[in-house]
Design a protein around this motif. Structure first.
Motif, PDB file in Angstrom:
ATOM      1  N   ASN A  56      28.274 128.010 -11.965  1.00 46.07           N
ATOM      2  CA  ASN A  56      26.940 129.001 -11.248  1.00 46.07           C
ATOM      3  C   ASN A  56      27.624 129.442 -10.031  1.00 46.07           C
ATOM      4  OD1 ASN A  56      24.861 129.594  -9.403  1.00 46.07           O
ATOM      5  ND2 ASN A  56      23.808 127.496  -9.811  1.00 46.07           N
ATOM      6  N   VAL A  57      27.525 130.816 -10.095  1.00 47.38           N
ATOM      7  CA  VAL A  57      28.168 131.844  -9.144  1.00 47.38           C
ATOM      8  C   VAL A  57      27.827 131.521  -7.658  1.00 47.38           C
ATOM      9  CG1 VAL A  57      28.920 133.717 -10.534  1.00 47.38           C
ATOM     10  CG2 VAL A  57      26.649 133.659  -9.535  1.00 47.38           C
ATOM     11  N   ASN A  58      26.444 130.884  -7.642  1.00 48.68           N
ATOM     12  CA  ASN A  58      26.025 130.798  -6.397  1.00 48.68           C
ATOM     13  C   ASN A  58      26.873 129.306  -5.532  1.00 48.68           C
ATOM     14  OD1 ASN A  58      24.313 132.776  -6.403  1.00 48.68           O
ATOM     15  ND2 ASN A  58      22.819 131.611  -7.425  1.00 48.68           N
ATOM     16  N   GLU A  59      27.469 128.605  -6.506  1.00 53.27           N
ATOM     17  CA  GLU A  59      28.179 127.561  -5.973  1.00 53.27           C
ATOM     18  C   GLU A  59      29.513 127.723  -5.871  1.00 53.27           C
ATOM     19  OE1 GLU A  59      27.313 124.563  -8.912  1.00 53.27           O
ATOM     20  OE2 GLU A  59      25.413 124.213  -8.023  1.00 53.27           O
ATOM     21  N   ILE A  60      30.275 129.129  -6.002  1.00 54.86           N
ATOM     22  CA  ILE A  60      31.592 129.240  -5.718  1.00 54.86           C
ATOM     23  C   ILE A  60      31.625 129.879  -4.330  1.00 54.86           C
ATOM     24  CG2 ILE A  60      33.538 130.920  -6.254  1.00 54.86           C
ATOM     25  CD1 ILE A  60      32.140 131.001  -9.280  1.00 54.86           C
TER      26      ILE A  60
ATOM     27  N   PRO B  40      34.427 134.094  -1.702  1.00 57.82           N
ATOM     28  CA  PRO B  40      33.801 135.447  -1.936  1.00 57.82           C
ATOM     29  C   PRO B  40      34.622 136.427  -3.109  1.00 57.82           C
ATOM     30  CG  PRO B  40      34.451 135.294   0.256  1.00 57.82           C
ATOM     31  CD  PRO B  40      34.706 134.000  -0.281  1.00 57.82           C
ATOM     32  N   TRP B  41      35.817 136.320  -2.844  1.00 61.32           N
ATOM     33  CA  TRP B  41      36.744 137.010  -3.791  1.00 61.32           C
ATOM     34  C   TRP B  41      36.674 136.648  -4.977  1.00 61.32           C
ATOM     35  CZ3 TRP B  41      40.703 137.027  -7.269  1.00 61.32           C
ATOM     36  CH2 TRP B  41      41.135 137.965  -7.535  1.00 61.32           C
ATOM     37  N   LEU B  42      36.745 135.232  -5.338  1.00 61.38           N
ATOM     38  CA  LEU B  42      36.572 134.763  -6.812  1.00 61.38           C
ATOM     39  C   LEU B  42      35.237 134.869  -7.198  1.00 61.38           C
ATOM     40  CD1 LEU B  42      37.937 133.039  -8.958  1.00 61.38           C
ATOM     41  CD2 LEU B  42      37.297 130.913  -7.613  1.00 61.38           C
ATOM     42  N   ARG B  43      34.427 134.688  -6.483  1.00 59.92           N
ATOM     43  CA  ARG B  43      32.803 134.765  -7.008  1.00 59.92           C
ATOM     44  C   ARG B  43      32.688 136.268  -7.421  1.00 59.92           C
ATOM     45  NH1 ARG B  43      30.204 132.841  -2.738  1.00 59.92           N
ATOM     46  NH2 ARG B  43      30.392 134.976  -1.696  1.00 59.92           N
ATOM     47  N   GLN B  44      33.090 137.222  -6.530  1.00 61.73           N
ATOM     48  CA  GLN B  44      32.894 138.495  -7.363  1.00 61.73           C
ATOM     49  C   GLN B  44      33.701 138.898  -8.223  1.00 61.73           C
ATOM     50  OE1 GLN B  44      30.586 140.551  -5.681  1.00 61.73           O
ATOM     51  NE2 GLN B  44      30.731 141.555  -7.596  1.00 61.73           N
TER      52      GLN B  44
END
Length: 74
Positions: free
Chosen positions: A42-46, A49-53
């Motif tokens: 779930n991208v909201n749980e990463i 910020p760099w890894l999520r993007q």
């Protein structure tokens, strides 16, 4: 096969899931990782910020842009 069973509406909105559903989802994710080599996030749980993007960029590259209504500000 659509991945409805793996990713069900952003993991059924992980923050609002009942504990038993969260446990079942975690168990399913673990099993799929070990058996198929498929990781779901779930991208909201990463938190990074760099890894999520980077993950969002790869998903958009592979499957296209998500609809505005489901992004929730990301």
């Amino acid at each position: 096969m659509r991945h409805e069973t793996i990713i069900k509406d952003e993991q059924a909105k992980a923050t609002s899931m009942k504990p038993s559903v969260t446990t079942a989802m975690d168990s399913m994710q673990r099993r799929v990782w070990h058996e198929q080599g498929v990781a779901t996030f779930n991208v909201n749980e990463i938190s990074d910020p760099w890894l999520r993007q980077a993950i969002i960029n790869e998903a958009v590259h592979r499957w296209g842009q998500r609809s505005e209504a489901r992004r929730k500000g990301r």
